[in-house]
Write a protein that holds these residues in place. Structure first.
Motif, mmCIF file in Angstrom:
data_model
loop_
_atom_site.group_PDB
_atom_site.id
_atom_site.type_symbol
_atom_site.label_atom_id
_atom_site.label_comp_id
_atom_site.label_asym_id
_atom_site.label_seq_id
_atom_site.Cartn_x
_atom_site.Cartn_y
_atom_site.Cartn_z
ATOM 1 N N GLU A 1 -27.067 -13.963 -27.460
ATOM 2 C CA GLU A 1 -26.307 -13.241 -26.430
ATOM 3 C C GLU A 1 -26.245 -11.759 -26.787
ATOM 4 O O GLU A 1 -25.970 -11.400 -27.917
ATOM 5 N N GLU A 3 -25.067 -8.016 -27.485
ATOM 6 C CA GLU A 3 -23.777 -7.549 -27.959
ATOM 7 C C GLU A 3 -23.827 -6.054 -28.251
ATOM 8 O O GLU A 3 -24.909 -5.484 -28.446
ATOM 9 N N ILE A 26 -24.862 -2.635 -24.853
ATOM 10 C CA ILE A 26 -25.722 -3.686 -24.319
ATOM 11 C C ILE A 26 -26.743 -3.035 -23.383
ATOM 12 O O ILE A 26 -26.405 -2.153 -22.588
ATOM 13 N N THR B 45 -12.936 -9.542 -27.855
ATOM 14 C CA THR B 45 -13.916 -10.339 -27.124
ATOM 15 C C THR B 45 -13.328 -10.705 -25.774
ATOM 16 O O THR B 45 -12.232 -11.277 -25.711
#
Lengths: 117, 114
Positions: A1, A3, A26, B45
């Protein structure tokens, strides 16, 4: 993924010195941000950057601070003459475009801990 | 300037039970709300978000509820797991007027005990 990455993870500097904190957002994101968190306090917005210019900045982001996107991948925060009170965690974030404007979800890097002695 | 408030600094729950994290805001211009989770030595996050046109948004074990009239939102985690132990931040922004910043609360430390 994908990051957001930040370097260095920890930077120690003497008061009055210049520091540059680096971030790689990103890859398909177009909106970039810097936030900071002084120990024990809230995460605070510093600046947002879009289309190669600052789009918004907070009162904290004074003339000692600058941001730059020197190439297609890096996004940097420079503090020209550091003060003791600049000691904090600095987080870079990015967000993707969405139809009609920006996406509101911002994705954060792991942070750089800046210690000014 | 406490536009986003998380009044409880910590919460401890048993594994398998529900965790409810609360957040209040004062700025009527806020119309988009986000929850972030943060582990030590990591950045926040993104967890889940909600627009003010909704009153509920669900994603797996995480549900966010928004009460606009009370300027209050909550994050429910069901069932709670030990890996959920972290600091949770509520954040808010406005989708109108071009402001892009997220305004964060102070965070709440959640501990889920096995």
């Amino acid at each position: 993924e994908p990051e957001v990455t930040q370097t260095p993870s920890h930077q120690v500097t003497q008061m009055g010195q210049e520091v540059i904190l680096r971030c790689v957002p990103i890859s398909n994101h177009l909106y970039f941000y810097w936030y900071r968190q002084i120990l024990g306090q809230k995460v605070e917005f510093l600046v947002s950057f879009y289309n190669n210019e600052i789009s918004e900045k907070s009162e904290i982001f004074d003339d000692q601070f600058s941001v730059e996107r020197p190439d297609g991948s890096n996004f940097t925060l420079k503090i020209r003459s550091t003060k003791l009170e600049d000691s904090a965690m600095y987080f870079c974030a990015s967000s993707e475009p969405r139809e009609g404007g920006r996406a509101y979800e911002q994705f954060f890097g792991p942070g750089t801990r800046l210690t000014v002695l | 300037d406490q536009q986003v408030k998380q009044n409880s600094p910590s919460l401890s729950v048993q594994e398998g039970r529900i965790s409810i994290l609360n957040c209040d805001y004062t700025n009527s211009m806020f119309d988009y709300f986000l929850w972030y989770k943060k582990y030590p030595a990591e950045g926040p996050t993104f967890l889940i978000s909600i627009s003010s046109i909704k009153d509920k948004n669900e994603d797996g074990r995480f549900t966010v509820f928004l009460n606009k009239s009370a300027k209050h939102l909550s994050l429910h985690i069901v069932p709670s797991q030990p890996g959920d132990s972290a600091v949770y931040f509520c954040a808010a922004t406005t989708t109108q007027g071009g402001s892009e910043k997220l305004v964060f609360g102070k965070g709440m430390k959640l501990t889920v005990n096995p």
